[in-house]
Design an enzyme around this catalytic site. Structure first.
Site, PDB file in Angstrom:
ATOM      1  N   CYS A 298      30.184  24.417  39.748  1.00 49.56           N
ATOM      2  CA  CYS A 298      29.986  23.577  38.566  1.00 49.56           C
ATOM      3  C   CYS A 298      28.548  23.053  38.499  1.00 49.56           C
ATOM      4  O   CYS A 298      28.154  22.218  39.317  1.00 49.56           O
ATOM      5  CB  CYS A 298      30.993  22.426  38.621  1.00 49.56           C
TER       6      CYS A 298
ATOM      7  N   CYS B  96      28.171  19.299  37.991  1.00 51.30           N
ATOM      8  CA  CYS B  96      28.555  18.600  39.227  1.00 51.30           C
ATOM      9  C   CYS B  96      27.359  18.521  40.175  1.00 51.30           C
ATOM     10  O   CYS B  96      27.129  17.493  40.817  1.00 51.30           O
ATOM     11  CB  CYS B  96      29.702  19.325  39.925  1.00 51.30           C
TER      12      CYS B  96
END
Length: 111
Positions: free
Chosen positions: A31, A34
């Site tokens: 991600c 993230c």
């Protein structure tokens, strides 16, 4: 202090039973957003050491927690107090926004 690596097995002890508020970062290795907020979460863990617990949950490796809290988008940050979710922040947001939500919860704890 670095964030705790929270797992399905440690979640109850590390988060639900914590005497302090807990900021949990739900993330995954793949991600991009993230990875963008990871340094922010690490800074918060150092700056709030002793006041809160900061942890990270890899949603790929700990799917039960993600399912139980209906995590559909990552990054998602949940703030827990007394074993209950009191705040939810979805997406890669500025540090200021996370800190404002944390401080609001900490001030509620002091009252």
């Amino acid at each position: 202090m670095n964030p705790l690596h929270i797992t399905d097995n440690s979640f109850a002890k590390d988060v639900l039973e914590s005497q302090k508020p807990v900021l949990v970062d739900f993330w995954a290795e793949w991600c991009g957003p993230c990875r963008m907020i990871a340094p922010i979460v690490e800074e918060i863990a150092r700056e709030y050491d002793g006041k809160i617990v900061v942890g990270k949950v890899d949603v790929d490796a700990n799917q039960n927690i993600a399912f139980n809290y209906s995590i559909r988008s990552i990054p998602t940050l949940l703030i827990f107090k007394g074993g209950e979710v009191v705040e939810q922040i979805i997406g890669a947001v500025p540090k200021k926004q996370i800190v404002e939500r944390l401080n609001a919860q900490l001030s509620l704890s002091a009252n």
